[in-house]
Design a protein around this motif. Structure first.
Motif, PDB file in Angstrom:
ATOM      1  N   THR A 441       6.553   3.166  -7.917  1.00 23.98           N
ATOM      2  CA  THR A 441       7.171   4.344  -8.202  1.00 23.98           C
ATOM      3  C   THR A 441       7.137   4.694  -9.720  1.00 23.98           C
ATOM      4  N   LYS A 442       7.694   5.715 -10.195  1.00 18.52           N
ATOM      5  CA  LYS A 442       7.469   6.188 -11.215  1.00 18.52           C
ATOM      6  C   LYS A 442       8.684   5.085 -12.397  1.00 18.52           C
ATOM      7  N   ASP A 443       9.676   4.468 -11.654  1.00 19.14           N
ATOM      8  CA  ASP A 443      10.436   3.542 -12.286  1.00 19.14           C
ATOM      9  C   ASP A 443      10.162   1.908 -12.221  1.00 19.14           C
ATOM     10  N   GLY A 444       8.657   1.815 -11.581  1.00 22.49           N
ATOM     11  CA  GLY A 444       8.280   0.628 -11.479  1.00 22.49           C
ATOM     12  C   GLY A 444       8.364  -0.163 -10.306  1.00 22.49           C
ATOM     13  N   ARG A 445       8.803   0.442  -9.090  1.00 20.92           N
ATOM     14  CA  ARG A 445       9.109  -0.187  -7.790  1.00 20.92           C
ATOM     15  C   ARG A 445       8.086  -0.101  -7.039  1.00 20.92           C
ATOM     16  N   LEU A 446       7.359  -1.290  -6.646  1.00 25.39           N
ATOM     17  CA  LEU A 446       6.402  -1.361  -5.515  1.00 25.39           C
ATOM     18  C   LEU A 446       6.836  -1.017  -4.112  1.00 25.39           C
ATOM     19  N   VAL A 447       6.221  -0.150  -3.653  1.00 23.98           N
ATOM     20  CA  VAL A 447       6.560   0.146  -2.348  1.00 23.98           C
ATOM     21  C   VAL A 447       5.266   0.316  -1.275  1.00 23.98           C
ATOM     22  N   THR A 448       5.520   0.166   0.095  1.00 25.62           N
ATOM     23  CA  THR A 448       4.416   0.309   0.658  1.00 25.62           C
ATOM     24  C   THR A 448       4.788   1.645   1.786  1.00 25.62           C
ATOM     25  N   PHE A 449       3.630   2.160   2.367  1.00 17.06           N
ATOM     26  CA  PHE A 449       3.909   3.240   3.257  1.00 17.06           C
ATOM     27  C   PHE A 449       2.888   3.132   4.377  1.00 17.06           C
ATOM     28  N   ALA A 450       3.174   4.094   5.437  1.00 16.12           N
ATOM     29  CA  ALA A 450       2.247   4.340   6.703  1.00 16.12           C
ATOM     30  C   ALA A 450       2.575   5.820   7.230  1.00 16.12           C
ATOM     31  N   PHE A 451       1.557   6.540   7.122  1.00 17.78           N
ATOM     32  CA  PHE A 451       1.814   7.967   7.548  1.00 17.78           C
ATOM     33  C   PHE A 451       0.723   7.996   8.633  1.00 17.78           C
ATOM     34  N   MET A 452       1.187   8.458   9.834  1.00 20.02           N
ATOM     35  CA  MET A 452       0.212   8.264  11.048  1.00 20.02           C
ATOM     36  C   MET A 452       0.435   9.687  11.915  1.00 20.02           C
ATOM     37  N   ALA A 453      -0.761  10.150  12.166  1.00 17.73           N
ATOM     38  CA  ALA A 453      -0.628  11.412  12.986  1.00 17.73           C
ATOM     39  C   ALA A 453      -1.724  11.351  14.281  1.00 17.73           C
ATOM     40  N   ASP A 454      -1.504  11.434  15.276  1.00 20.98           N
ATOM     41  CA  ASP A 454      -2.791  11.197  16.480  1.00 20.98           C
ATOM     42  C   ASP A 454      -2.714  12.514  17.413  1.00 20.98           C
ATOM     43  N   HIS A 455      -1.923  13.592  17.117  1.00 21.97           N
ATOM     44  CA  HIS A 455      -2.180  14.979  17.826  1.00 21.97           C
ATOM     45  C   HIS A 455      -2.598  16.030  16.707  1.00 21.97           C
ATOM     46  N   VAL A 456      -3.465  15.729  15.993  1.00 25.10           N
ATOM     47  CA  VAL A 456      -3.947  16.458  14.867  1.00 25.10           C
ATOM     48  C   VAL A 456      -4.878  17.711  15.355  1.00 25.10           C
ATOM     49  N   PRO A 457      -4.315  18.929  15.123  1.00 31.32           N
ATOM     50  CA  PRO A 457      -5.355  19.905  15.500  1.00 31.32           C
ATOM     51  C   PRO A 457      -6.595  20.026  14.894  1.00 31.32           C
ATOM     52  N   VAL A 458      -6.634  20.087  13.522  1.00 32.34           N
ATOM     53  CA  VAL A 458      -8.176  19.945  13.091  1.00 32.34           C
ATOM     54  C   VAL A 458      -8.204  18.756  11.945  1.00 32.34           C
TER      55      VAL A 458
END
Length: 474
Positions: A441-458
């Motif tokens: 992050t902008k203040d130096g914090r290490l973060v992890t993330f996951a974004f998942m979508a499995d009904h995507v139109p296109v």
């Protein structure tokens, strides 16, 4: 590679990423574009979300970026939850994501959940499956282990057996040098010929052994077109150039990778002065047979980095089977799934890995939660799990490397400001888009993330980039 050398390599990667960021900042502030060099037109930006206006791109200078390097992960404050929640919630409402979306952001050091939406639901992960498989490979096999391809003495005098060691990157006669440095079939032929000549043997009958891997060569949930289109080859313990007929092209893949590899080896032996009989058959090597030659792959940590950066389906399937063998399972799709889950259970990261049908993520039958992926990535960045660090170093860098450096990702106004600041693994199948990784992050914090979508139109890739960018600038 020694553990000390591996830490030196990781330190070098940090310095190189800092340089990459500075170059990216220069690119953004001067209007420099890779497309100007390639002569290609930049891709059109995505339609703006009706719920969220694109935020202004902040001006980032080299000073603040470089100033963050000495900061230990976690030393900075956590991002403001209310602001992050508001921005991510708006972005998650983008219709391009479809009606089934999961998201999570974790503090990498404490594991604290900073944001969550359907974080524990099981989604089709696509190629983010490789995160779980690669973590299991590093933890089970060890980062310095290598895969060995051998030639051994056959059951009768004047016979030899080429034994597949489950290394799909084994380089054939026409392969070009690359990274990681591949074991070479040509080198194996030269070493084998030297041994045979020392025994005064000038002619052999050659056979080949593929018994290390068992079961189906295709996974449940694979589309029939995957192999013809060059997405993956049938899975065998013996193959060269990942089953490609021409190493530089994904397609076509050969019909019988083991026999194709053995035929190429026979030709190389002849060039080394060893005559080979015309008969070429599959046979199991005798137990305890004397070794005539061997070559070793790059270490597992380098294979993992390659697998994640390039999203290499063939290597992922091989790693899954080697985990199975190490964990006492059969080296099949089913045994591989059992082995990977067993390792993740030991790590405390199996919850949320609901189903595995393959190692590459091509199968639509895989199910993993966003929280599970983010947790594994957090472990990879932790000093408590040094053997997993190749997960972090293997992640593509936004706008620069691997599947995030193809000129299509992080190009829109709402994400290009974070070029070089996000490392993440992509996942793409029909109606499925996923992205899981890490950012500071902008203040130096290490973060992890996951974004998942499995009904995507296109196609939801631009929205996933926007979500990761929001995290990086939080």
């Amino acid at each position: 590679m020694a553990r000390h050398d591996r830490w030196v390599m990781l330190t070098t990667l940090v310095v190189l990423q800092a340089l990459t960021i500075v170059i990216g900042v220069y690119a953004m502030t001067t209007g420099f574009s890779l497309s100007a060099l390639t002569g290609q037109s930049p891709p059109a930006g995505p339609t703006k979300s009706p719920q969220e206006e694109s935020p202004p791109v902040p001006v980032v200078t080299a000073g603040p970026v470089l100033a963050q390097l000495p900061v230990k992960p976690g030393d900075g404050p956590l991002p403001t939850k209310s602001t992050l929640t508001r921005q991510l919630t708006r972005a998650l409402g983008d219709r391009a994501l479809g009606d089934r979306v999961g998201a999570v952001v974790l503090d990498a050091v404490t594991g604290q959940q900073i944001f969550a939406s359907n974080a524990d639901a099981a989604f089709v992960p696509a190629s983010t499956t490789k995160i779980a498989v690669c973590a299991a490979a590093l933890a089970s096999l060890g980062p310095d282990t290598r895969l060995t391809t051998r030639v051994v003495q056959g059951a009768k005098p004047g016979t030899a057996v080429l034994v597949g060691g489950g290394d799909p990157l084994l380089a054939g006669p026409s392969a070009k040098p690359g990274y990681p440095k591949q074991a070479s079939l040509r080198t194996l032929a030269a070493r084998t010929a030297a041994t045979l000549k020392s025994q005064n043997i000038k002619k052999v009958t050659l056979s080949y052994d593929t018994s290390l891997f068992v079961g189906s060569a295709k996974a449940d949930g694979w589309k029939p077109s995957y192999i013809p289109d060059g997405n993956v080859a049938t899975v065998h313990a013996l193959a060269i150039d990942e089953g490609r007929r021409h190493p530089q092209y994904n397609a076509p893949r050969v019909d019988d990778p083991p026999r194709y590899a053995a035929s190429a080896f026979a030709r190389l032996l002849k060039k080394e002065g060893i005559a080979v009989s015309k008969s070429l058959r599959q046979a199991k090597a005798p137990a305890g047979a004397a070794e005539l030659g061997r070559v070793d792959s790059a270490p597992i940590y380098a294979l993992v980095e390659h697998t994640l950066t390039e999203s290499d389906n063939d290597m992922a399937e091989a790693l899954m089977r080697h985990v199975a063998l190490k964990e006492g399972q059969q080296a099949s799709f089913e045994g591989g799934a059992k082995g990977v889950i067993a390792v993740l259970q030991r790590l405390g990261a199996a919850q949320g890995v609901a189903a595995l049908s393959d190692g590459s993520g091509l199968s639509i039958r895989n199910r993993i939660s966003p929280h599970a992926l983010a947790k594994i990535i957090a472990m990879a960045g932790s000093p408590n799990h040094p053997d997993l660090h190749a997960i972090a170093s293997g992640m593509p860098i936004a706008g620069f490397s691997g599947t995030l450096g193809n000129g299509r990702r992080f190009t829109a106004a709402d994400s290009k400001g974070q070029v070089g600041l996000v490392r993440a693994k992509t996942g793409t199948l029909n109606n499925v888009n996923t992205l899981a990784g890490l950012a500071t992050t902008k203040d130096g914090r290490l973060v992890t993330f996951a974004f998942m979508a499995d009904h995507v139109p296109v196609n939801a890739e631009p929205v996933l980039d926007r979500l990761a960018a929001i995290v990086a600038r939080s």
